[in-house]
Design an enzyme around this catalytic site. Sequence first.
Site, short mmCIF file in Angstrom:
data_model
loop_
_atom_site.label_atom_id
_atom_site.label_comp_id
_atom_site.label_asym_id
_atom_site.label_seq_id
_atom_site.Cartn_x
_atom_site.Cartn_y
_atom_site.Cartn_z
CB CYS A 380 1.69 -3.83 -4.77
SG CYS A 380 1.56 -3.32 -6.75
CG HIS A 514 0.43 -0.64 -1.79
ND1 HIS A 514 1.87 -0.93 -1.82
CD2 HIS A 514 0.13 -0.82 -3.97
CE1 HIS A 514 2.39 -1.08 -3.09
NE2 HIS A 514 1.56 -0.48 -4.21
CD GLU A 516 1.24 -0.83 1.78
OE1 GLU A 516 2.29 -0.14 0.65
OE2 GLU A 516 0.82 -1.84 1.95
#
Length: 542
Positions: A380, A514, A516
Amino acid sequence: MARYVFITGGVVSSLGKGLASAALGALLQARGYSVRLRKLDPYLNVDPGTMSPTQHGEVFVTDDGAETDLDLGHYERFTGQPASINDNITTGRIYRDIIAKERRGDYLGATVQVIPHVTDAIKNFVREGNEGFDFVLVEIGGTVGDIEGLPFFEAIRQLGNDLPRGDCIYIHLTLLPWIPSAGELKTKPTQHSVKELRSIGIQPDILLCRCDRPIPPEERRKLGLFCNVRESAVIEARDVETIYEVPEAYHREGLDVEVLKAFGMEPGAAPDLSRWRNVTHRIKNPEGEVTIAIVGKYTGLKDAYKSLYEALVHGGVANVAKVNVDWIESEIFEREDPAPFLEHVHGILVPGGFGQRGAEGKIKAATFARERKVPYFGICFGMQMAVIEAARNLAGVAEANSTEFGPTPEPIVGLMTEWVKGNELEKRFAQGDLGGTMRLGAYDATLKRGSKVAEIYGATAISERHRHRYEVNTAYRDRLEQRGLIFSGMSPDGLLPEIVEYADHPWFVGVQFHPELKSRPFEPHPLFASFVGAALDQSRLV
């Protein structure tokens, strides 16, 4: 019909109710049951989207674009069950909806009160949409005794009467502190916590006791006696080496059996926990070791990057490697040379963030990674800083910057004002509200054939979760690609950059989303698995 488990906390905050809820959900799944996990948060914010990460921790984003509590990340990682906007609610959201109804006249002139209007709204939220699930696990945020939590405790107390007899139980998570001078685990804080809970009408069925050593039989007996629970329902929740040991540890202590017994259900065969044992074996018996520098701006609170850290652990699991993390505040690089901090690391990760503070330090981290050929992962904001770095130092755009930091003659990164979500055009304005106004949730991306990321994903069409307000400006794309920074992932309409990479670098990838948030211990995200693998290769060169 679903059975309900309400998880409350006492004595102190941050005992790990979210992790306990997630681990219990995993245990019930391992026994063949379907589960849903939900979180009730007593704070007045509508959602955590505008809260500082150093106060509240990370904001976990769901596929449908909800900004939620970080505990929902635990729920997803442990159960694989995707969370949604309907799995997390706050006092602020409840009051917002009630006041809107009152203004419309929906209450037909009635006096709007905490009981029954607020408590009914909470109960409706808890009970809605649970068809098809065997168990619904509901975590109540905060600690018993907190004034803001009273409507939630009252609501779950009422649900104990509203639901059919035997369809609802209460688990209370507490702390048994060790007092060195006395040489004892003390039960009195737990006794007082349960007394507080009982004073509002809730009798816990199970005590889950956080401790750093075994509970002696006499203390276990005392807890059962004074807290009015069966001695077998006093469950030891001892500290473990990795959070992925928790389901197996809870099973050894009998938590899942006690839960089923509390519902009058036969436990049956033991749960299949082989995949959990495989994950913990890989974590405890690594075949390699790497050090990753996380160059961020909220490193003072590790929970600000909770999903990020866990995704790195998952990348380590995929490579049977131990991942050590160096937490580095990016502002340091604005005063000092990054080299002494980064020369020993095998990979550099620059995560998301907001605002100008520390941005130049992140840009210097990207410069170091590019010039020294150290694996770099920009997420990001970390991707945006890498693109600004390339514009300044490779494409000769000396004044390259982001409009997030103020007016700039070279807006490499700019405010995104409109985009398409599904079949609708979303619009935003510079002076609009901050809460819930970003590009949020799952969006598709198309990857360039033959690119590194297409090879990593094994596909050219992906979907990832976003949370950002600013976008890389495609007007600079040609100049940047001529200098080697390839735009290897774009939105399906070709307007929004999703991924950049260097073809002549061992591993340098920036992503606007993102990743993750979608990583799991049993399904490590391919980008994190590949990044840790590249760091392992780097470790062999150092």
